[in-house]
Design a protein around this motif. Sequence first.
Motif, short mmCIF file in Angstrom:
data_model
loop_
_atom_site.label_atom_id
_atom_site.label_comp_id
_atom_site.label_asym_id
_atom_site.label_seq_id
_atom_site.Cartn_x
_atom_site.Cartn_y
_atom_site.Cartn_z
N HIS A 282 0.83 -1.20 0.00
CA HIS A 282 0.00 0.00 0.00
C HIS A 282 0.87 1.26 0.00
O HIS A 282 0.61 2.22 -0.74
N LYS A 283 1.94 1.26 0.83
CA LYS A 283 2.84 2.40 0.87
C LYS A 283 3.53 2.60 -0.48
O LYS A 283 3.67 3.73 -0.95
N LYS A 284 3.96 1.49 -1.11
CA LYS A 284 4.59 1.60 -2.42
C LYS A 284 3.62 2.17 -3.46
O LYS A 284 3.98 3.02 -4.27
N ARG A 285 2.38 1.71 -3.41
CA ARG A 285 1.37 2.21 -4.35
C ARG A 285 1.08 3.70 -4.10
O ARG A 285 0.92 4.48 -5.03
N VAL A 286 1.01 4.07 -2.83
CA VAL A 286 0.76 5.48 -2.50
C VAL A 286 1.92 6.33 -3.00
O VAL A 286 1.71 7.40 -3.60
N ARG A 287 3.16 5.87 -2.78
CA ARG A 287 4.32 6.62 -3.28
C ARG A 287 4.31 6.72 -4.80
O ARG A 287 4.58 7.79 -5.36
N ALA A 288 3.98 5.63 -5.45
CA ALA A 288 3.92 5.64 -6.91
C ALA A 288 2.82 6.60 -7.40
O ALA A 288 3.02 7.37 -8.35
N ALA A 289 1.66 6.56 -6.73
CA ALA A 289 0.57 7.46 -7.09
C ALA A 289 0.96 8.92 -6.85
O ALA A 289 0.65 9.80 -7.66
N GLN A 290 1.67 9.17 -5.76
CA GLN A 290 2.12 10.52 -5.47
C GLN A 290 3.11 11.01 -6.53
O GLN A 290 3.05 12.16 -6.97
N LYS A 291 4.00 10.13 -6.95
CA LYS A 291 4.95 10.49 -8.00
C LYS A 291 4.22 10.81 -9.31
O LYS A 291 4.54 11.79 -9.99
N ILE A 292 3.26 9.97 -9.66
CA ILE A 292 2.49 10.20 -10.89
C ILE A 292 1.71 11.51 -10.78
O ILE A 292 1.69 12.32 -11.73
N GLN A 293 1.08 11.74 -9.64
CA GLN A 293 0.33 12.99 -9.45
C GLN A 293 1.25 14.21 -9.50
O GLN A 293 0.92 15.24 -10.10
N ALA A 294 2.42 14.11 -8.89
CA ALA A 294 3.38 15.23 -8.91
C ALA A 294 3.83 15.50 -10.35
O ALA A 294 3.93 16.65 -10.79
N TRP A 295 4.11 14.40 -11.08
CA TRP A 295 4.52 14.57 -12.47
C TRP A 295 3.40 15.25 -13.27
O TRP A 295 3.67 16.16 -14.05
N TRP A 296 2.18 14.79 -13.08
CA TRP A 296 1.05 15.35 -13.83
C TRP A 296 0.83 16.83 -13.47
O TRP A 296 0.60 17.67 -14.35
N ARG A 297 0.91 17.16 -12.18
CA ARG A 297 0.75 18.55 -11.77
C ARG A 297 1.87 19.42 -12.36
O ARG A 297 1.62 20.53 -12.83
N GLY A 298 3.09 18.92 -12.33
CA GLY A 298 4.20 19.65 -12.93
C GLY A 298 4.00 19.84 -14.42
O GLY A 298 4.27 20.91 -14.97
N HIS A 299 3.49 18.79 -15.09
CA HIS A 299 3.21 18.88 -16.52
C HIS A 299 2.15 19.96 -16.78
O HIS A 299 2.30 20.78 -17.70
N LEU A 300 1.10 19.99 -15.98
CA LEU A 300 0.05 21.01 -16.14
C LEU A 300 0.61 22.42 -15.91
O LEU A 300 0.29 23.35 -16.65
N VAL A 301 1.44 22.56 -14.89
CA VAL A 301 2.02 23.87 -14.59
C VAL A 301 2.93 24.32 -15.74
O VAL A 301 2.86 25.46 -16.20
N ARG A 302 3.78 23.38 -16.22
CA ARG A 302 4.67 23.73 -17.34
C ARG A 302 3.87 24.09 -18.59
O ARG A 302 4.21 25.03 -19.30
N ARG A 303 2.81 23.36 -18.85
CA ARG A 303 1.98 23.65 -20.02
C ARG A 303 1.30 25.01 -19.87
O ARG A 303 1.26 25.81 -20.81
#
Length: 151
Positions: free
Chosen positions: A28-49
């Motif tokens: 569960h912790k690994k999945r949460v970390r992976a989800a957080q990384k994906i969400q951070a990447w997506w938010r960064g992508h939106l901000v950069r766009r």
Amino acid sequence: MTFCRKCGPEIQVTESERQKKLLLKKRHKKRVRAAQKIQAWWRGHLVRRTLLVAALRAWMIQGWWRMVLLRRAHKHQKYLLRLYVIQEKSAVKLQSCVRMWQCRQYYQLDYTLPVSQTPKSSLIFQNSDVLQVQCKVVSKQPEFHIEIVSI
């Protein structure tokens, strides 16, 4: 033997169940970390766009404004050039008129010379009867200089 804290002392939790729970927590912790990384990447992508779109719009506005300033400068330059040409033409015209007047005053030409013509058949002139026209002309040659004087 261990006791479950939630359930109380009545239910005993075996060691295998406990390991399963720890394994599930780790997953569960690994999945949460992976989800957080994906969400951070997506938010960064939106901000950069968003920043890219804003930068492109600012670049377009700056280009438009530079074009407006260039047009204004070109229009002002044309206005100044037209004004300069008008002033130069006026100065040349005035100088020309003044010089012509000076030439006329200097030479004092008499433009009304009386010349009488007779029909060819009625009168024949001999070499001694040549009509002579006299003008007041100073021996000095005229000098013409055109100068453009700017104000």
